[in-house]
Write a protein that holds these residues in place. Structure first.
Motif, PDB file in Angstrom:
ATOM      1  N   SER A 103       0.829  -1.209   0.000  1.00  0.00           N
ATOM      2  CA  SER A 103       0.000   0.000   0.000  1.00  0.00           C
ATOM      3  C   SER A 103       0.860   1.254   0.000  1.00  0.00           C
ATOM      4  CB  SER A 103      -0.932  -0.004   1.212  1.00  0.00           C
ATOM      5  OG  SER A 103      -0.197  -0.072   2.419  1.00  0.00           O
ATOM      6  N   ALA A 104       2.006   1.206   0.719  1.00  0.00           N
ATOM      7  CA  ALA A 104       2.906   2.365   0.734  1.00  0.00           C
ATOM      8  C   ALA A 104       3.513   2.580  -0.645  1.00  0.00           C
ATOM      9  CB  ALA A 104       4.000   2.161   1.775  1.00  0.00           C
ATOM     10  N   GLU A 105       3.896   1.503  -1.297  1.00  0.00           N
ATOM     11  CA  GLU A 105       4.441   1.621  -2.649  1.00  0.00           C
ATOM     12  C   GLU A 105       3.415   2.216  -3.606  1.00  0.00           C
ATOM     13  OE1 GLU A 105       5.865  -2.228  -3.836  1.00  0.00           O
ATOM     14  OE2 GLU A 105       7.902  -1.737  -3.196  1.00  0.00           O
ATOM     15  N   ARG A 106       2.157   1.833  -3.451  1.00  0.00           N
ATOM     16  CA  ARG A 106       1.110   2.360  -4.331  1.00  0.00           C
ATOM     17  C   ARG A 106       0.907   3.853  -4.115  1.00  0.00           C
ATOM     18  NH1 ARG A 106      -3.674  -2.207  -5.094  1.00  0.00           N
ATOM     19  NH2 ARG A 106      -2.320  -3.742  -6.097  1.00  0.00           N
ATOM     20  N   VAL A 107       0.970   4.286  -2.863  1.00  0.00           N
ATOM     21  CA  VAL A 107       0.863   5.715  -2.578  1.00  0.00           C
ATOM     22  C   VAL A 107       1.993   6.476  -3.277  1.00  0.00           C
ATOM     23  CG1 VAL A 107       1.104   7.450  -0.761  1.00  0.00           C
ATOM     24  CG2 VAL A 107      -0.396   5.481  -0.409  1.00  0.00           C
ATOM     25  N   LEU A 108       3.211   5.952  -3.197  1.00  0.00           N
ATOM     26  CA  LEU A 108       4.354   6.616  -3.825  1.00  0.00           C
ATOM     27  C   LEU A 108       4.198   6.663  -5.340  1.00  0.00           C
ATOM     28  CD1 LEU A 108       7.261   5.091  -1.702  1.00  0.00           C
ATOM     29  CD2 LEU A 108       6.180   7.336  -1.457  1.00  0.00           C
ATOM     30  N   ARG A 109       3.714   5.576  -5.935  1.00  0.00           N
ATOM     31  CA  ARG A 109       3.513   5.568  -7.394  1.00  0.00           C
ATOM     32  C   ARG A 109       2.444   6.587  -7.803  1.00  0.00           C
ATOM     33  NH1 ARG A 109       6.927   2.430  -6.148  1.00  0.00           N
ATOM     34  NH2 ARG A 109       7.952   4.458  -6.119  1.00  0.00           N
ATOM     35  N   ILE A 110       1.422   6.740  -6.963  1.00  0.00           N
ATOM     36  CA  ILE A 110       0.373   7.728  -7.253  1.00  0.00           C
ATOM     37  C   ILE A 110       0.960   9.136  -7.213  1.00  0.00           C
ATOM     38  CG2 ILE A 110      -1.747   8.782  -6.362  1.00  0.00           C
ATOM     39  CD1 ILE A 110      -2.584   5.926  -5.485  1.00  0.00           C
ATOM     40  N   PHE A 111       1.779   9.425  -6.195  1.00  0.00           N
ATOM     41  CA  PHE A 111       2.430  10.739  -6.124  1.00  0.00           C
ATOM     42  C   PHE A 111       3.258  10.991  -7.384  1.00  0.00           C
ATOM     43  CE2 PHE A 111       2.434  10.735  -1.215  1.00  0.00           C
ATOM     44  CZ  PHE A 111       1.319  11.556  -1.181  1.00  0.00           C
ATOM     45  N   GLU A 112       4.037  10.002  -7.790  1.00  0.00           N
ATOM     46  CA  GLU A 112       4.910  10.174  -8.954  1.00  0.00           C
ATOM     47  C   GLU A 112       4.094  10.376 -10.232  1.00  0.00           C
ATOM     48  OE1 GLU A 112       7.173   6.616  -8.755  1.00  0.00           O
ATOM     49  OE2 GLU A 112       8.511   7.351  -7.176  1.00  0.00           O
ATOM     50  N   LEU A 113       2.985   9.669 -10.353  1.00  0.00           N
ATOM     51  CA  LEU A 113       2.134   9.825 -11.534  1.00  0.00           C
ATOM     52  C   LEU A 113       1.506  11.217 -11.570  1.00  0.00           C
ATOM     53  CD1 LEU A 113       0.711   8.634 -14.021  1.00  0.00           C
ATOM     54  CD2 LEU A 113      -1.044   7.727 -12.484  1.00  0.00           C
ATOM     55  N   LEU A 114       0.985  11.675 -10.440  1.00  0.00           N
ATOM     56  CA  LEU A 114       0.328  12.980 -10.399  1.00  0.00           C
ATOM     57  C   LEU A 114       1.323  14.132 -10.549  1.00  0.00           C
ATOM     58  CD1 LEU A 114      -2.330  12.397  -7.591  1.00  0.00           C
ATOM     59  CD2 LEU A 114      -2.693  12.508 -10.063  1.00  0.00           C
ATOM     60  N   SER A 138     -11.245  -0.263  -7.158  1.00  0.00           N
ATOM     61  CA  SER A 138     -11.846  -0.259  -5.822  1.00  0.00           C
ATOM     62  C   SER A 138     -10.820   0.026  -4.736  1.00  0.00           C
ATOM     63  CB  SER A 138     -12.522  -1.602  -5.551  1.00  0.00           C
ATOM     64  OG  SER A 138     -11.589  -2.669  -5.685  1.00  0.00           O
ATOM     65  N   SER A 139      -9.630  -0.523  -4.862  1.00  0.00           N
ATOM     66  CA  SER A 139      -8.594  -0.255  -3.860  1.00  0.00           C
ATOM     67  C   SER A 139      -7.936   1.106  -4.081  1.00  0.00           C
ATOM     68  CB  SER A 139      -7.534  -1.351  -3.883  1.00  0.00           C
ATOM     69  OG  SER A 139      -6.927  -1.441  -5.161  1.00  0.00           O
ATOM     70  N   THR A 140      -7.857   1.539  -5.332  1.00  0.00           N
ATOM     71  CA  THR A 140      -7.237   2.834  -5.632  1.00  0.00           C
ATOM     72  C   THR A 140      -8.080   3.976  -5.089  1.00  0.00           C
ATOM     73  OG1 THR A 140      -6.297   1.916  -7.655  1.00  0.00           O
ATOM     74  CG2 THR A 140      -6.324   4.310  -7.462  1.00  0.00           C
ATOM     75  N   ILE A 141      -9.385   3.915  -5.213  1.00  0.00           N
ATOM     76  CA  ILE A 141     -10.237   5.003  -4.736  1.00  0.00           C
ATOM     77  C   ILE A 141     -10.130   5.153  -3.221  1.00  0.00           C
ATOM     78  CG2 ILE A 141     -12.315   3.590  -4.486  1.00  0.00           C
ATOM     79  CD1 ILE A 141     -12.085   7.276  -5.616  1.00  0.00           C
ATOM     80  N   ALA A 142      -9.957   4.044  -2.524  1.00  0.00           N
ATOM     81  CA  ALA A 142      -9.790   4.126  -1.076  1.00  0.00           C
ATOM     82  C   ALA A 142      -8.509   4.869  -0.717  1.00  0.00           C
ATOM     83  CB  ALA A 142      -9.785   2.723  -0.468  1.00  0.00           C
ATOM     84  N   LEU A 143      -7.445   4.589  -1.442  1.00  0.00           N
ATOM     85  CA  LEU A 143      -6.181   5.297  -1.204  1.00  0.00           C
ATOM     86  C   LEU A 143      -6.327   6.782  -1.521  1.00  0.00           C
ATOM     87  CD1 LEU A 143      -3.501   2.838  -2.684  1.00  0.00           C
ATOM     88  CD2 LEU A 143      -3.845   3.423  -0.283  1.00  0.00           C
ATOM     89  N   LEU A 144      -6.946   7.086  -2.661  1.00  0.00           N
ATOM     90  CA  LEU A 144      -7.100   8.479  -3.084  1.00  0.00           C
ATOM     91  C   LEU A 144      -7.930   9.276  -2.077  1.00  0.00           C
ATOM     92  CD1 LEU A 144      -7.766   7.932  -6.891  1.00  0.00           C
ATOM     93  CD2 LEU A 144      -5.657   8.750  -5.831  1.00  0.00           C
ATOM     94  N   GLN A 145      -8.993   8.701  -1.604  1.00  0.00           N
ATOM     95  CA  GLN A 145      -9.850   9.406  -0.645  1.00  0.00           C
ATOM     96  C   GLN A 145      -9.129   9.646   0.678  1.00  0.00           C
ATOM     97  OE1 GLN A 145     -13.286   6.834  -0.578  1.00  0.00           O
ATOM     98  NE2 GLN A 145     -14.265   7.849  -2.328  1.00  0.00           N
ATOM     99  N   THR A 146      -8.381   8.654   1.129  1.00  0.00           N
ATOM    100  CA  THR A 146      -7.618   8.811   2.372  1.00  0.00           C
ATOM    101  C   THR A 146      -6.549   9.889   2.226  1.00  0.00           C
ATOM    102  OG1 THR A 146      -7.969   6.495   2.947  1.00  0.00           O
ATOM    103  CG2 THR A 146      -6.168   7.623   4.051  1.00  0.00           C
ATOM    104  N   SER A 165      -5.288  15.881  -7.770  1.00  0.00           N
ATOM    105  CA  SER A 165      -4.004  16.548  -7.967  1.00  0.00           C
ATOM    106  C   SER A 165      -3.262  16.567  -6.639  1.00  0.00           C
ATOM    107  CB  SER A 165      -4.207  17.991  -8.468  1.00  0.00           C
ATOM    108  OG  SER A 165      -4.941  18.020  -9.668  1.00  0.00           O
ATOM    109  N   LEU A 166      -1.961  16.874  -6.710  1.00  0.00           N
ATOM    110  CA  LEU A 166      -1.163  16.959  -5.484  1.00  0.00           C
ATOM    111  C   LEU A 166      -1.692  18.072  -4.585  1.00  0.00           C
ATOM    112  CD1 LEU A 166       2.427  16.503  -6.967  1.00  0.00           C
ATOM    113  CD2 LEU A 166       0.935  14.771  -5.951  1.00  0.00           C
ATOM    114  N   GLY A 167      -1.717  17.813  -3.279  1.00  0.00           N
ATOM    115  CA  GLY A 167      -2.316  18.748  -2.333  1.00  0.00           C
ATOM    116  C   GLY A 167      -1.323  19.632  -1.599  1.00  0.00           C
TER     117      GLY A 167
END
Length: 252
Positions: free
Chosen positions: A5-16, A37-45, A61-63
């Motif tokens: 899950s931590a790796e996915r968060v980092l990949r999302i940051f890099e993509l955005l 389904s799992s990505t939306i949970a990460l994005l909302q959090t 977008s990055l916050g």
């Protein structure tokens, strides 16, 4: 052990980071090959905690939280401290004195040094300033800065001979820089001090800017004997330090 899950968060940051207009959950899921389904949970959090923002079209977008974290990281950023382990390793591996320099008002300023007792004495000390056109560090900047920046610096140069080997004019210097760009490193062959041969490589940051250069100096005969080793170790150190500073080479 990596946490998925931590790796996915980092990949999302890099993509955005490279998506100025934002991306939807569908966009992100498809590009990263994640389940929506799992990505939306990460994005909302991430959005709830200020690390992302979502617009009316549900594009993320990055916050602002990342801005404050980045500001803190930048304030604590010390390239001299980060480069010291690399300089020590190079000094021990190559058996010669190593330097870190930055560009300031068209001159090189030495900001870190790892001294080797085997090498000849040099008057380059931490805090001292040297010309760009006849030092390895300076030639590295002239070689690997964006062309317009290098040209502006060269237009303001006043060539002074320190030794009989010092480059004498812009035309001679331009020929050297063309060769240095091809090989990935710059050379000072007894131009600032008699008997001293130096090889320098660029260091880049996460914004793809050349922010420093590292060099190794020693007696010419000894340096030439191990030039291949020196070039290989210096290029590797420059690339690794650049990656630590956030640099990622763009694929062509």
């Amino acid at each position: 052990m990596a946490v998925k899950s931590a790796e996915r968060v980092l990949r999302i940051f890099e993509l955005l980071e490279s998506s100025s207009d934002g991306l939807t959950n569908k966009d992100i899921s498809e590009r990263l090959n994640y389940a929506p389904s799992s990505t939306i949970a990460l994005l909302q959090t991430m959005a709830e905690n200020g690390y992302l923002i979502a617009d009316e079209q549900k594009k993320y977008s990055l916050g602002g939280k990342l801005v404050s974290l980045g500001a803190v990281a930048a304030s604590r950023f010390d390239i001299g401290r980060m480069a010291t382990p690399y300089l020590k390793h190079l000094m021990q591996t190559l058996g010669e004195t190593c330097f870190l320099g930055v560009l300031s008002q068209g001159e090189i300023v030495y900001i870190a040094k790892e001294n080797c007792e085997r090498t000849i004495n040099t008057n380059a000390q931490i805090g001292s300033r040297k010309p760009v056109y006849c030092t390895g560090l300076g030639k590295a900047f002239l070689s690997f800065l964006p062309p317009e920046e290098s040209r502006d610096i060269m237009n303001g140069l006043d060539f002074k001979a320190f030794t009989e080997n010092t480059v004498r004019n812009k035309e001679e210097l331009r020929k050297q820089l063309q060769e240095f760009r091809l090989q990935g490193y710059a050379i000072d062959d007894q131009e600032i001090e008699e008997g001293l041969w130096c090889l320098a490589v660029p260091v880049y940051d996460g914004y793809h800017r050349m922010v420093a250069a590292i060099s190794v100096s020693g007696p010419k005969a000894r340096m030439i004997d191990k030039k291949e080793l020196i070039a290989g170790e210096m290029l590797k150190a420059g690339k690794t330090l650049s990656r630590e500073l956030g640099y990622q080479k763009e694929e062509k």
